[in-house]
Design a protein around this motif. Structure first.
Motif, PDB file in Angstrom:
ATOM      1  N   LEU A 141       0.702  -0.962  -0.025  1.00  0.00           N
ATOM      2  CA  LEU A 141      -0.055   0.134   0.108  1.00  0.00           C
ATOM      3  C   LEU A 141       1.025   1.306  -0.111  1.00  0.00           C
ATOM      4  N   VAL A 142       0.653   2.224  -0.867  1.00  0.00           N
ATOM      5  CA  VAL A 142       1.543   3.378  -0.936  1.00  0.00           C
ATOM      6  C   VAL A 142       0.354   4.307  -1.393  1.00  0.00           C
ATOM      7  N   GLN A 143       0.835   5.750  -0.717  1.00  0.00           N
ATOM      8  CA  GLN A 143       0.115   7.047  -1.209  1.00  0.00           C
ATOM      9  C   GLN A 143       0.399   7.418  -2.692  1.00  0.00           C
ATOM     10  N   ALA A 144      -0.436   8.065  -3.201  1.00  0.00           N
ATOM     11  CA  ALA A 144      -0.593   8.623  -4.563  1.00  0.00           C
ATOM     12  C   ALA A 144       0.894   9.566  -4.594  1.00  0.00           C
TER      13      ALA A 144
ATOM     14  N   LEU B 248      11.088  -3.794 -11.215  1.00  0.00           N
ATOM     15  CA  LEU B 248      10.062  -2.567 -11.839  1.00  0.00           C
ATOM     16  C   LEU B 248      10.090  -1.582 -10.731  1.00  0.00           C
ATOM     17  N   GLN B 249      10.798  -0.425 -11.202  1.00  0.00           N
ATOM     18  CA  GLN B 249      10.774   0.691 -10.161  1.00  0.00           C
ATOM     19  C   GLN B 249       9.571   1.404 -10.698  1.00  0.00           C
ATOM     20  N   MET B 250       8.438   1.917  -9.823  1.00  0.00           N
ATOM     21  CA  MET B 250       7.418   2.528  -9.988  1.00  0.00           C
ATOM     22  C   MET B 250       7.326   3.779  -9.263  1.00  0.00           C
ATOM     23  N   ASN B 251       7.487   4.925  -9.884  1.00  0.00           N
ATOM     24  CA  ASN B 251       7.553   6.310  -9.096  1.00  0.00           C
ATOM     25  C   ASN B 251       6.271   7.128  -9.881  1.00  0.00           C
ATOM     26  N   SER B 252       5.983   7.954  -8.936  1.00  0.00           N
ATOM     27  CA  SER B 252       4.877   9.000  -9.105  1.00  0.00           C
ATOM     28  C   SER B 252       3.284   8.122  -9.277  1.00  0.00           C
ATOM     29  N   LEU B 253       3.286   7.228  -8.421  1.00  0.00           N
ATOM     30  CA  LEU B 253       2.109   6.076  -8.467  1.00  0.00           C
ATOM     31  C   LEU B 253       0.735   7.011  -8.316  1.00  0.00           C
ATOM     32  N   ASN B 254      -0.261   6.512  -9.176  1.00  0.00           N
ATOM     33  CA  ASN B 254      -1.369   7.295  -8.967  1.00  0.00           C
ATOM     34  C   ASN B 254      -2.654   6.144  -8.718  1.00  0.00           C
ATOM     35  N   LEU B 255      -3.655   6.567  -8.652  1.00  0.00           N
ATOM     36  CA  LEU B 255      -4.744   5.694  -8.113  1.00  0.00           C
ATOM     37  C   LEU B 255      -5.122   4.612  -9.317  1.00  0.00           C
ATOM     38  N   GLU B 256      -4.699   5.019 -10.438  1.00  0.00           N
ATOM     39  CA  GLU B 256      -4.942   3.968 -11.683  1.00  0.00           C
ATOM     40  C   GLU B 256      -3.881   2.775 -11.555  1.00  0.00           C
ATOM     41  N   ASP B 257      -2.832   3.043 -10.928  1.00  0.00           N
ATOM     42  CA  ASP B 257      -1.878   2.035 -10.865  1.00  0.00           C
ATOM     43  C   ASP B 257      -2.154   0.805 -10.172  1.00  0.00           C
TER      44      ASP B 257
ATOM     45  N   VAL C  67      -3.016  -5.955  -9.569  1.00  0.00           N
ATOM     46  CA  VAL C  67      -2.099  -7.112  -9.355  1.00  0.00           C
ATOM     47  C   VAL C  67      -1.107  -7.155 -10.357  1.00  0.00           C
ATOM     48  N   TYR C  68       0.067  -7.124 -10.014  1.00  0.00           N
ATOM     49  CA  TYR C  68       1.211  -7.028 -11.098  1.00  0.00           C
ATOM     50  C   TYR C  68       1.964  -8.201 -10.948  1.00  0.00           C
ATOM     51  N   TYR C  69       2.070  -8.718 -12.450  1.00  0.00           N
ATOM     52  CA  TYR C  69       2.588 -10.166 -12.631  1.00  0.00           C
ATOM     53  C   TYR C  69       4.012 -10.038 -13.326  1.00  0.00           C
TER      54      TYR C  69
ATOM     55  N   THR D 205       1.606  -9.953  -7.253  1.00  0.00           N
ATOM     56  CA  THR D 205       1.745  -9.064  -6.161  1.00  0.00           C
ATOM     57  C   THR D 205       0.801  -7.843  -6.139  1.00  0.00           C
ATOM     58  N   GLN D 206       0.225  -7.606  -5.166  1.00  0.00           N
ATOM     59  CA  GLN D 206      -0.890  -6.578  -5.175  1.00  0.00           C
ATOM     60  C   GLN D 206      -0.417  -5.215  -4.758  1.00  0.00           C
ATOM     61  N   VAL D 207      -0.508  -4.160  -5.719  1.00  0.00           N
ATOM     62  CA  VAL D 207       0.046  -2.845  -5.516  1.00  0.00           C
ATOM     63  C   VAL D 207      -1.358  -1.913  -5.395  1.00  0.00           C
ATOM     64  N   THR D 208      -1.597  -1.333  -4.195  1.00  0.00           N
ATOM     65  CA  THR D 208      -2.638  -0.604  -3.860  1.00  0.00           C
ATOM     66  C   THR D 208      -2.078   0.873  -3.844  1.00  0.00           C
ATOM     67  N   VAL D 209      -2.734   1.882  -4.570  1.00  0.00           N
ATOM     68  CA  VAL D 209      -2.318   3.205  -4.322  1.00  0.00           C
ATOM     69  C   VAL D 209      -3.574   3.922  -3.788  1.00  0.00           C
ATOM     70  N   SER D 210      -3.308   4.647  -2.717  1.00  0.00           N
ATOM     71  CA  SER D 210      -4.347   5.434  -1.898  1.00  0.00           C
ATOM     72  C   SER D 210      -4.301   6.813  -2.006  1.00  0.00           C
TER      73      SER D 210
END
Length: 127
Positions: free
Chosen positions: A11-14, A81-90, A93-95, A121-126
């Motif tokens: 879980l990560v914030q936007a 996979l380095q993911m930056n500037s995550l938003n709600l649309e991200d 579940v990542y495979y 693996t689940q990625v949840t952006v709040s």
């Protein structure tokens, strides 16, 4: 038979960042191009990023270009996979997936080209 195990979701914030890892075992790792896909709630599995056998070539979905970076460490049989500037649309579940590649140039965006898949693996952006 190649086994793939993803890790690093959560879980990560936007606006935040996460780094996903995918460890491979059971095959000759450098025979495979590697890809990342994701499935959002209620959606289909879609392409995110891919990297060629030795990391020379990469491809990204338009929705993640400039924010996500795919890389691999062949000594560790791991793709990242380095993911930056995550938003709600991200949120998804990542495979990770392995694609037996006949040349060092091969990269595919079609899930049907991939031979082995991790469990996700689940990625949840709040907000």
């Amino acid at each position: 038979q190649v086994q793939l195990v993803e890790s690093g979701g959560g879980l990560v914030q936007a606006g935040g960042s996460l780094r996903l890892s995918c460890a491979a075992s059971g095959g000759i790792y450098t025979n495979y191009a590697m890809g990342w896909f994701r499935r959002a709630p209620g959606g289909e599995r879609v392409f995110v990023a891919a990297i060629s056998r030795y990391g020379t070539y990469t491809e990204y979905a338009d929705s993640v270009k400039g924010r996500f970076t795919v890389s691999r460490d062949n000594a560790k049989n791991t793709v990242y996979l380095q993911m930056n500037s995550l938003n709600l649309e991200d949120t998804a579940v990542y495979y990770c997936a392995a694609d037996f590649a006949w040349t060092v140039y091969d990269i595919h965006k079609d899930a049907l080209d991939y031979d082995y898949w991790g469990q996700g693996t689940q990625v949840t952006v709040s907000s």
